[in-house]
Scaffold this motif. Structure first.
Motif, PDB file in Angstrom:
ATOM      1  N   TRP A 117     -12.035   5.148  -2.515  1.00 24.90           N
ATOM      2  CA  TRP A 117     -12.981   4.313  -1.767  1.00 24.90           C
ATOM      3  C   TRP A 117     -14.011   5.222  -1.109  1.00 24.90           C
ATOM      4  O   TRP A 117     -13.684   6.005  -0.219  1.00 24.90           O
ATOM      5  N   VAL A 172       0.866  -1.184   0.000  1.00 24.68           N
ATOM      6  CA  VAL A 172       0.000   0.000   0.000  1.00 24.68           C
ATOM      7  C   VAL A 172       0.900   1.231   0.000  1.00 24.68           C
ATOM      8  O   VAL A 172       1.722   1.421   0.917  1.00 24.68           O
ATOM      9  N   ILE A 179      -6.819   5.475  -2.061  1.00 26.58           N
ATOM     10  CA  ILE A 179      -5.975   4.307  -1.752  1.00 26.58           C
ATOM     11  C   ILE A 179      -5.110   4.032  -2.978  1.00 26.58           C
ATOM     12  O   ILE A 179      -5.597   4.029  -4.111  1.00 26.58           O
ATOM     13  N   ARG A 185      -4.500   3.512  -8.346  1.00 24.31           N
ATOM     14  CA  ARG A 185      -5.096   4.384  -7.326  1.00 24.31           C
ATOM     15  C   ARG A 185      -6.587   4.119  -7.334  1.00 24.31           C
ATOM     16  O   ARG A 185      -7.196   3.897  -8.386  1.00 24.31           O
TER      17      ARG A 185
END
Length: 583
Positions: free
Chosen positions: A495, A429, A447, A492
């Motif tokens: 969310w 991540v 994210i 990318r």
């Protein structure tokens, strides 16, 4: 004229083989019909006589052959080849007699003139009238007076009605041969009755069966391999019947001419079995087994080298998911990706009946997996096949061959296999950079991640759970990464936390983590996982305070960088302007 046997007289008179008979035509005068009928009657009797004589000759010859061969075979235990010669001579000679003295003269049917000549010889009283009547009646236009011909035919017909024609066809030879055939059958029947139970086996042997000669001791069954490998042991066992002896013997004659004889002891009873095992046979041989007064025919045993491998070509076929082309591999360097297939092209030392590729484990005698080899239809020494290498418990590869005589390979080389596991994909991540984030209920969180795999990333999943505890269920979102199966991918993803159902409340904590899957559909899929990260749901005020604190931390960090840069610049100036020592 003195009567004589039919066959000698036939050799002295014209026949269809020497002088072709003229084509028969109807007699010119109706009065000659009786003469023609008499000729047809005698011609048919002649055919029956010669056929019967030939048949009697054949029966006599067959009886003589059967008696002579069975008696000699009983006394001398004739080899199969000698019995074959007896059979060919006996049966062939009998058939030749039937054909030559029966069928051939029967097919060469007598002409009218030939029958008339036989009548003249047997019945001299005609004084050439009979043959003259036949010839003139068949050719009435050759200058003879029709009245004279008619008178001759009438006179001949009248004389024929008063005479006995039974002596025209000599049947003495037929009678003699049938008496001889009858005597032969009596001898055959008498010997068969005298031989009792020995008769039928001897007849079978005369017809080339491999039945042993009947003796007081019977060899009911012989058990021994007829093809073995060089250096193998050879076991022979014989089951006896009738009068069982105390022991027997087996006699060997090798291909080089050396003879050896070994005792054949009684091994078990019942049934009475005599057996012996001979060790390390080195060359081909033939053997006979003797028990009591019984002895078998010689039986050949072939001793040959075991089949072997002359050359092997090996290709590694990678699993489809790897998208790699097949690669040629040396058998001494089998570092194989689990789930791969090995395609082999084998050249054997000779013609093979079957073959097998075997994968073995650490225990070399334990076969983990086997796959048959296919024999080339035109070249039985060429074999091909494939085998899938299992994912575990594999130590090596070997080949097992069976040649056309059923001899198996043994002690074949085992080629070591080193299994290479498909590495598990990894994922990292890259944003957010903190393990815990503060979010409001309607927030959208950015994210970002980077995933890698040695053969291609197939799927990436985001797992999450609200107020999660160990073992609790979770939800999954499949992220869109396309279908190209890249070896490395960075993405990318926004969310939308506000769309989670049921809606999250302030104070809730969302645990989330990523999973990456490769395309391994053979031993996988391999799954890589990140650590759990958390997003805590807070109020707007708390989020603003968090942002202010992060901004303050960032500014402090920038100030620290600024002061550090100034200190570096100052130190660098001092170094530049510092005077060297001693000046």
């Amino acid at each position: 004229m003195e009567n004589c046997a039919l066959l000698p007289s036939m050799s002295a008179m014209p026949s269809t083989a020497d002088t072709p008979a003229p084509v028969s035509r109807p007699l010119a005068l109706d009065d000659a019909r009786e003469i023609l009928a008499r000729i047809r009657q005698l011609r048919g009797r002649h055919g029956r006589v010669v056929l019967g004589t030939g048949l009697a000759m054949m029966i006599t010859a067959l009886g003589a052959w059967l008696v002579s061969e069975t008696v000699v075979d009983f006394l001398a235990n004739l080899p199969w080849v000698v019995r074959l010669i007896f059979l060919v001579i006996g049966v062939g000679g009998a058939v030749a007699l039937l054909v030559w003295f029966g069928i051939r003269p029967w097919r060469q049917r007598l002409g009218d003139e030939a029958v008339a000549l036989l009548i003249e010889r047997a019945l001299p009283a005609f004084r050439s009238r009979f043959i003259a009547a036949v010839q003139l009646s068949k050719n009435p236009d050759e200058g003879a007076s029709p009245a004279l011909v008619k008178a001759l035919v009438a006179e001949t017909t009248a004389m024929a009605g008063t005479m006995d024609f039974s002596a025209v066809i000599d049947q003495r030879l037929l009678s003699r041969w049938w008496k001889l055939a009858f005597c032969t059958l009596l001898v055959v029947g008498g010997l068969a009755a005298l031989g009792d139970s020995k008769t039928w086996p001897l007849v079978q042997r005369a017809l080339l069966a491999r039945t042993p000669v009947p003796r007081k001791t019977l060899i009911r069954e012989i058990s021994a391999p007829q093809v073995i490998a060089v250096g193998d042991s050879w076991r022979v066992a014989a089951i006896a019947g009738g009068i069982v002896p105390q022991g027997g013997r087996v006699t060997l004659k090798t291909a080089s001419g050396r003879k050896q004889e070994f005792d054949l002891p009684l091994e078990s009873n019942p049934p009475p079995t005599f057996a012996r095992t001979l060790q390390s046979m080195q060359e081909s041989f033939e053997y006979r087994v003797t028990l009591g007064d019984a002895e078998t025919d010689p039986v050949k045993v072939k001793v040959k080298a075991r089949p072997g491998v002359s050359s092997v070509e090996c290709q590694q076929i990678f699993p489809v998911y790897t998208r790699l082309p097949a690669r040629r591999r040396a058998l001494g360097d089998l570092k194989i990706l689990a789930g791969s297939r090995l395609a082999l092209k084998v050249r054997a030392s000779g013609a093979m009946k079957s073959g097998e590729i075997r994968v073995v484990g650490a225990d070399r005698e334990k076969i983990v997996k086997a796959s048959p080899l296919t024999i080339d239809a035109k070249d039985h020494a060429q074999l091909t096949g494939e085998i899938e290498v299992p994912a575990k418990d594999v130590a090596g590869l070997t080949l097992h061959l069976v040649d056309e005589d059923g001899v198996e390979s043994r002690g074949a080389a085992i080629y070591p296999i080193e299994l290479l596991a498909d590495e598990v994909p990894t994922i990292k991540v890259t944003w957010p950079d903190r393990r815990e984030e503060l979010l409001t209920r309607e927030a959208t969180m950015l994210i970002a991640f980077t995933a890698k795999d040695d053969y291609g990333v197939a799927r990436v999943r985001l797992n999450y759970a609200v107020d999660w505890v160990e073992g609790a269920p979770h939800k999954t979102i499949d992220l869109d990464i396309g279908t190209a199966l890249p070896k490395e991918i960075s993405r990318r993803f926004n969310w939308r936390v506000g769309q989670i159902t049921p809606r999250v409340e302030e104070g809730s904590v969302i645990d989330y983590w990523f999973e990456v899957l490769d395309a391994n559909d053979v031993t996988g899929p391999g799954i890589g996982t990140t650590e759990h990260m958390q997003a805590r749901i807070v109020s707007d005020a708390e989020k603003r305070a968090d942002l202010a604190n992060r901004l303050s931390d960032t500014m402090e960090g920038l100030n620290g960088v600024k002061h550090g840069q100034e200190d570096v610049n100052q130190q660098l100036g001092e170094i530049i302007f510092e005077k060297p020592a001693g000046k």
